[in-house]
Design a protein around this motif. Structure first.
Motif, PDB file in Angstrom:
ATOM      1  N   MET A 237      -0.829  -6.910   4.884  1.00 26.61           N
ATOM      2  CA  MET A 237      -1.849  -6.626   3.876  1.00 26.61           C
ATOM      3  C   MET A 237      -3.233  -6.988   4.391  1.00 26.61           C
ATOM      4  SD  MET A 237      -0.134  -7.737   0.280  1.00 26.61           S
ATOM      5  CE  MET A 237       1.092  -6.720  -0.518  1.00 26.61           C
ATOM      6  N   ARG A 238      -3.324  -8.106   5.049  1.00 29.96           N
ATOM      7  CA  ARG A 238      -4.617  -8.509   5.629  1.00 29.96           C
ATOM      8  C   ARG A 238      -5.052  -7.539   6.718  1.00 29.96           C
ATOM      9  NH1 ARG A 238      -3.076 -14.719   5.911  1.00 29.96           N
ATOM     10  NH2 ARG A 238      -4.107 -15.408   4.014  1.00 29.96           N
ATOM     11  N   GLU A 239      -4.151  -7.268   7.649  1.00 31.61           N
ATOM     12  CA  GLU A 239      -4.463  -6.416   8.798  1.00 31.61           C
ATOM     13  C   GLU A 239      -4.850  -5.000   8.383  1.00 31.61           C
ATOM     14  OE1 GLU A 239      -1.871  -4.297  12.298  1.00 31.61           O
ATOM     15  OE2 GLU A 239      -1.285  -6.310  11.694  1.00 31.61           O
ATOM     16  N   LYS A 240      -4.132  -4.440   7.430  1.00 31.57           N
ATOM     17  CA  LYS A 240      -4.349  -3.050   7.020  1.00 31.57           C
ATOM     18  C   LYS A 240      -5.271  -2.922   5.816  1.00 31.57           C
ATOM     19  CE  LYS A 240      -1.332  -1.409   9.976  1.00 31.57           C
ATOM     20  NZ  LYS A 240      -1.626  -0.429  11.011  1.00 31.57           N
ATOM     21  N   ALA A 241      -5.669  -4.044   5.236  1.00 26.45           N
ATOM     22  CA  ALA A 241      -6.530  -4.067   4.051  1.00 26.45           C
ATOM     23  C   ALA A 241      -5.928  -3.237   2.915  1.00 26.45           C
ATOM     24  CB  ALA A 241      -7.942  -3.601   4.379  1.00 26.45           C
ATOM     25  N   VAL A 242      -4.650  -3.510   2.607  1.00 25.36           N
ATOM     26  CA  VAL A 242      -3.959  -2.828   1.509  1.00 25.36           C
ATOM     27  C   VAL A 242      -3.501  -3.865   0.496  1.00 25.36           C
ATOM     28  CG1 VAL A 242      -3.237  -0.845   2.879  1.00 25.36           C
ATOM     29  CG2 VAL A 242      -1.728  -2.830   2.720  1.00 25.36           C
ATOM     30  N   ARG A 243      -3.312  -3.412  -0.732  1.00 25.23           N
ATOM     31  CA  ARG A 243      -2.919  -4.305  -1.817  1.00 25.23           C
ATOM     32  C   ARG A 243      -1.452  -4.163  -2.197  1.00 25.23           C
ATOM     33  NH1 ARG A 243      -8.087  -2.447  -2.889  1.00 25.23           N
ATOM     34  NH2 ARG A 243      -9.608  -4.095  -3.229  1.00 25.23           N
ATOM     35  N   ARG A 244      -0.815  -3.103  -1.670  1.00 23.50           N
ATOM     36  CA  ARG A 244       0.591  -2.844  -2.008  1.00 23.50           C
ATOM     37  C   ARG A 244       1.324  -2.320  -0.781  1.00 23.50           C
ATOM     38  NH1 ARG A 244      -2.813  -0.822  -5.878  1.00 23.50           N
ATOM     39  NH2 ARG A 244      -2.554  -1.660  -7.977  1.00 23.50           N
ATOM     40  N   LEU A 245       2.579  -2.734  -0.660  1.00 24.43           N
ATOM     41  CA  LEU A 245       3.424  -2.255   0.433  1.00 24.43           C
ATOM     42  C   LEU A 245       4.744  -1.741  -0.136  1.00 24.43           C
ATOM     43  CD1 LEU A 245       3.056  -5.281   2.888  1.00 24.43           C
ATOM     44  CD2 LEU A 245       1.962  -3.045   3.126  1.00 24.43           C
ATOM     45  N   PRO A 246       5.103  -0.507   0.186  1.00 26.47           N
ATOM     46  CA  PRO A 246       6.439  -0.050  -0.181  1.00 26.47           C
ATOM     47  C   PRO A 246       7.484  -0.858   0.594  1.00 26.47           C
ATOM     48  CG  PRO A 246       5.028   1.799   0.394  1.00 26.47           C
ATOM     49  CD  PRO A 246       4.303   0.546   0.788  1.00 26.47           C
ATOM     50  N   VAL A 247       8.585  -1.146  -0.065  1.00 24.97           N
ATOM     51  CA  VAL A 247       9.695  -1.862   0.572  1.00 24.97           C
ATOM     52  C   VAL A 247      10.783  -0.822   0.824  1.00 24.97           C
ATOM     53  CG1 VAL A 247      11.325  -3.760   0.402  1.00 24.97           C
ATOM     54  CG2 VAL A 247       9.064  -3.953  -0.691  1.00 24.97           C
ATOM     55  N   VAL A 248      11.148  -0.662   2.095  1.00 29.16           N
ATOM     56  CA  VAL A 248      12.057   0.409   2.495  1.00 29.16           C
ATOM     57  C   VAL A 248      13.296  -0.176   3.156  1.00 29.16           C
ATOM     58  CG1 VAL A 248      12.292   2.468   3.957  1.00 29.16           C
ATOM     59  CG2 VAL A 248      10.119   2.003   2.789  1.00 29.16           C
ATOM     60  N   ASP A 249      14.461   0.311   2.744  1.00 29.91           N
ATOM     61  CA  ASP A 249      15.715  -0.027   3.398  1.00 29.91           C
ATOM     62  C   ASP A 249      15.739   0.727   4.720  1.00 29.91           C
ATOM     63  OD1 ASP A 249      18.327   0.029   4.384  1.00 29.91           O
ATOM     64  OD2 ASP A 249      19.235   0.148   2.402  1.00 29.91           O
ATOM     65  N   PRO A 250      15.671   0.030   5.851  1.00 25.44           N
ATOM     66  CA  PRO A 250      15.540   0.716   7.139  1.00 25.44           C
ATOM     67  C   PRO A 250      16.769   1.523   7.542  1.00 25.44           C
ATOM     68  CG  PRO A 250      15.881  -1.625   7.480  1.00 25.44           C
ATOM     69  CD  PRO A 250      15.722  -1.422   5.999  1.00 25.44           C
ATOM     70  N   GLU A 251      17.931   1.144   7.053  1.00 23.73           N
ATOM     71  CA  GLU A 251      19.149   1.860   7.427  1.00 23.73           C
ATOM     72  C   GLU A 251      19.231   3.221   6.741  1.00 23.73           C
ATOM     73  OE1 GLU A 251      22.543  -0.625   6.794  1.00 23.73           O
ATOM     74  OE2 GLU A 251      21.678  -2.264   7.969  1.00 23.73           O
ATOM     75  N   ARG A 252      18.700   3.302   5.537  1.00 15.99           N
ATOM     76  CA  ARG A 252      18.777   4.554   4.777  1.00 15.99           C
ATOM     77  C   ARG A 252      17.432   5.254   4.640  1.00 15.99           C
ATOM     78  NH1 ARG A 252      20.713   3.887  -0.690  1.00 15.99           N
ATOM     79  NH2 ARG A 252      19.345   2.100  -0.757  1.00 15.99           N
ATOM     80  N   ASP A 253      16.347   4.627   5.115  1.00 15.31           N
ATOM     81  CA  ASP A 253      14.993   5.150   4.947  1.00 15.31           C
ATOM     82  C   ASP A 253      14.744   5.492   3.475  1.00 15.31           C
ATOM     83  OD1 ASP A 253      12.387   5.954   5.727  1.00 15.31           O
ATOM     84  OD2 ASP A 253      13.046   8.039   5.819  1.00 15.31           O
ATOM     85  N   ARG A 254      15.117   4.571   2.610  1.00 17.83           N
ATOM     86  CA  ARG A 254      14.954   4.759   1.165  1.00 17.83           C
ATOM     87  C   ARG A 254      14.094   3.645   0.604  1.00 17.83           C
ATOM     88  NH1 ARG A 254      17.337   9.405  -0.825  1.00 17.83           N
ATOM     89  NH2 ARG A 254      19.294   9.819   0.201  1.00 17.83           N
ATOM     90  N   VAL A 255      13.249   4.014  -0.333  1.00 14.68           N
ATOM     91  CA  VAL A 255      12.412   3.039  -1.016  1.00 14.68           C
ATOM     92  C   VAL A 255      13.288   2.229  -1.963  1.00 14.68           C
ATOM     93  CG1 VAL A 255      10.530   2.762  -2.644  1.00 14.68           C
ATOM     94  CG2 VAL A 255      10.359   4.475  -0.859  1.00 14.68           C
ATOM     95  N   VAL A 256      13.164   0.905  -1.871  1.00 15.20           N
ATOM     96  CA  VAL A 256      13.946   0.024  -2.745  1.00 15.20           C
ATOM     97  C   VAL A 256      13.066  -0.884  -3.600  1.00 15.20           C
ATOM     98  CG1 VAL A 256      16.001   0.062  -1.294  1.00 15.20           C
ATOM     99  CG2 VAL A 256      14.256  -1.696  -0.897  1.00 15.20           C
ATOM    100  N   GLY A 257      11.767  -0.893  -3.322  1.00 15.86           N
ATOM    101  CA  GLY A 257      10.874  -1.749  -4.085  1.00 15.86           C
ATOM    102  C   GLY A 257       9.438  -1.563  -3.649  1.00 15.86           C
ATOM    103  N   ILE A 258       8.587  -2.382  -4.228  1.00 16.59           N
ATOM    104  CA  ILE A 258       7.182  -2.421  -3.863  1.00 16.59           C
ATOM    105  C   ILE A 258       6.733  -3.865  -4.011  1.00 16.59           C
ATOM    106  CG2 ILE A 258       6.360  -1.848  -6.177  1.00 16.59           C
ATOM    107  CD1 ILE A 258       4.139  -0.169  -4.768  1.00 16.59           C
ATOM    108  N   VAL A 259       5.895  -4.315  -3.097  1.00 16.38           N
ATOM    109  CA  VAL A 259       5.354  -5.666  -3.193  1.00 16.38           C
ATOM    110  C   VAL A 259       3.837  -5.551  -3.223  1.00 16.38           C
ATOM    111  CG1 VAL A 259       5.395  -6.104  -0.694  1.00 16.38           C
ATOM    112  CG2 VAL A 259       5.433  -8.023  -2.261  1.00 16.38           C
TER     113      VAL A 259
END
Length: 143
Positions: free
Chosen positions: A96-118
């Motif tokens: 978040m600091r490096e990219k200056a973003v306020r939200r990050l999608p949380v992705v299951d890497p094995e399925r490339d599926r969104v499972v949450g947001i932080v």
């Protein structure tokens, strides 16, 4: 209270998702009804973008004109920075600091599926419970 160590401990799940072809007016109503400021744009659960209330205002409403036929794909950010549920919370903070973003999608890497947001607010509530951001994030909305 123990500090959360993993993203899965602080993320909001399940996230609110819409398809790229969803109309922006429908997305705005969904944000209002769900009391949220961001929605993930997905195709069959795969992350394609993120749209915020600010995106709708700056990229769509500020242009004026009729928005009834405008799709969310025209408003969303598609250059996503993501984390996994098993990433350390410190990694999310660093991104978040490096990219200056306020939200990050949380992705299951094995399925490339969104499972949450932080969000920055989620992290503030977890990490700095006495901060103004934490108190604002945890408060009932005034809308």
């Amino acid at each position: 209270m123990a500090t959360a160590q993993m993203v899965r401990d602080v993320m909001t799940a399940p996230p609110i998702e819409v398809s790229p072809q969803t109309y922006v007016a429908d997305v705005a109503r969904r944000m209002r009804d769900e009391d949220i400021g961001a929605v993930l744009v997905t195709e069959e659960g795969h992350p394609r973008g993120l749209v915020t209330d600010r995106d709708l205002t700056v990229r769509i409403l500020a242009e004026g004109g009729d928005v009834s036929g405008v799709h969310v794909e025209d408003a969303c950010s598609t250059d996503l920075t993501t984390v996994t549920p098993d990433d350390p919370v410190d990694r999310a903070v660093g991104l978040m600091r490096e990219k200056a973003v306020r939200r990050l999608p949380v992705v299951d890497p094995e399925r490339d599926r969104v499972v949450g947001i932080v969000s920055l607010g989620d992290l503030a509530v977890e990490r700095d419970t006495d901060s103004a951001l934490s108190e604002i994030s945890a408060a009932e909305p005034n809308t």
